[in-house]
Design a protein around this motif. Structure first.
Motif, mmCIF file in Angstrom:
data_model
loop_
_atom_site.group_PDB
_atom_site.id
_atom_site.type_symbol
_atom_site.label_atom_id
_atom_site.label_comp_id
_atom_site.label_asym_id
_atom_site.label_seq_id
_atom_site.Cartn_x
_atom_site.Cartn_y
_atom_site.Cartn_z
ATOM 1 N N HIS A 45 -50.662 62.282 -17.217
ATOM 2 C CA HIS A 45 -51.828 61.705 -16.546
ATOM 3 C C HIS A 45 -53.113 61.924 -17.347
ATOM 4 O O HIS A 45 -54.199 62.031 -16.778
ATOM 5 N N THR A 47 -54.914 59.982 -19.265
ATOM 6 C CA THR A 47 -55.962 58.962 -19.142
ATOM 7 C C THR A 47 -56.758 59.145 -17.865
ATOM 8 O O THR A 47 -58.001 59.067 -17.874
ATOM 9 N N ASP A 48 -56.080 59.409 -16.754
ATOM 10 C CA ASP A 48 -56.770 59.643 -15.484
ATOM 11 C C ASP A 48 -57.705 60.850 -15.596
ATOM 12 O O ASP A 48 -58.838 60.826 -15.105
ATOM 13 N N PHE A 49 -57.213 61.909 -16.240
ATOM 14 C CA PHE A 49 -58.029 63.114 -16.409
ATOM 15 C C PHE A 49 -59.287 62.820 -17.215
ATOM 16 O O PHE A 49 -60.398 63.220 -16.844
ATOM 17 N N PHE A 51 -60.747 59.916 -17.735
ATOM 18 C CA PHE A 51 -61.618 59.000 -17.001
ATOM 19 C C PHE A 51 -62.450 59.753 -15.962
ATOM 20 O O PHE A 51 -63.677 59.581 -15.885
ATOM 21 N N GLU A 52 -61.805 60.587 -15.170
ATOM 22 C CA GLU A 52 -62.521 61.309 -14.124
ATOM 23 C C GLU A 52 -63.504 62.308 -14.712
ATOM 24 O O GLU A 52 -64.615 62.492 -14.189
ATOM 25 N N ILE A 71 -61.404 57.351 -23.158
ATOM 26 C CA ILE A 71 -60.056 57.318 -22.580
ATOM 27 C C ILE A 71 -58.993 56.904 -23.597
ATOM 28 O O ILE A 71 -57.800 57.139 -23.387
ATOM 29 N N ARG A 158 -55.481 47.722 -17.400
ATOM 30 C CA ARG A 158 -54.287 48.128 -16.681
ATOM 31 C C ARG A 158 -53.037 47.565 -17.349
ATOM 32 O O ARG A 158 -52.970 46.388 -17.684
#
Length: 265
Positions: A45, A47-49, A51-52, A71, A158
């Motif tokens: 995860h 990319t999610d990390f 991004f956030e 990202i 996406r």
């Protein structure tokens, strides 16, 4: 000579042990005489990390260009780790990073959802990636990532790594694109709603396109826009550690023609 593109999703290379298993599956196929190009997502995860972290640290005051540059680091790290794993197995390999001289995927400047420049990308893949493969090198290419004409890092949005895999397969005139993910393939019904659905042996690209567009998480519909009828494809589960696992084959041509009006996300 058989030529394939193998894409490993984030869950299939979520840690070092999984990267090793994935690299071993590539090495076994390579030793059969197959030319292989690998496309990787960010591990787990990541990319999610990123991004956030970028969003919260800037209180949302960050440009799309800045966010893309941040990202993209997930894939830029993955290619280095995966290529190193292959080299440790005695396979010649080179990470293809967006800042590499060999980088081939050129896009417009629509940060966050960039569209490939097909003519330029095809030319560069044939000029830079194919000669590496002809020399017995396995290129490990960042999925999801692109570069615009001004050298800025972009992302494909996406499903970006799926898009990269089919794009590279098409431009290389590959025999097959293999999507390695956390699903056995395409099921006959939603497993969350129907008990014990059957695994489909094959599905048409048009059917897969519609399923993906309307919610199926296995493969992004935009990737199928780059599937030529003669390009074989299949979806397999990473747990097999075997690129010859059956999974679900995707047959026929893809969705809308590249350049047509974009479908909504």
């Amino acid at each position: 000579m058989r030529r394939v593109v193998v894409k490993f999703g984030g869950t299939s290379i979520g840690d070092g042990e999984l990267v090793r298993r994935a690299a071993e599956s590539v090495a076994r196929e390579y030793k059969k005489g197959t030319q292989i190009a690998v496309v990787v997502s960010a591990m787990g995860h990541t990319t999610d990390f990123l991004f956030e972290a970028a969003k919260s640290s800037t209180a949302g005051k960050i440009t799309e260009a800045e966010m893309d540059d941040i990202i993209a680091m997930g894939e830029r790290t993955s290619v280095r780790i995966f290529a190193s794993a292959l080299r440790s197995l005695g396979i010649k390999s080179e990470p293809i990073d967006v800042q590499s001289e060999e980088w081939p995927i050129i896009t417009n400047s629509s940060f966050g959802r960039a569209e490939p420049d097909m003519d330029t990308t095809r030319r560069l893949i044939r000029k830079k990636i194919l000669p590496l493969m002809d020399k017995g090198v396995v290129p490990v290419i960042c999925g999801f990532v692109g570069k615009d004409a001004n050298g800025n890092v972009t992302t494909l949005g996406r499903g970006g790594s799926d898009i990269t895999a089919f794009l590279v397969g098409k431009c290389l005139r590959a025999s097959e694109v293999i999507i390695v993910t956390d699903a056995e393939g395409v099921m006959s019904a939603d497993p969350q709603k129907v008990s014990n659905p059957d695994l489909l042996e094959e599905i048409t690209a048009e059917e897969m396109y519609d399923l993906a567009r309307y919610g199926a998480q296995i493969l992004h519909h935009r990737a199928l826009e780059h599937k030529d009828p003669e390009l074989d494809a299949k979806i397999i589960h990473f747990r097999h550690g075997n690129l010859n696992a059956k999974g679900t084959r995707i047959i026929g041509g893809g969705g809308r023609k590249v350049g047509a009006k974009l479908h909504p996300k």
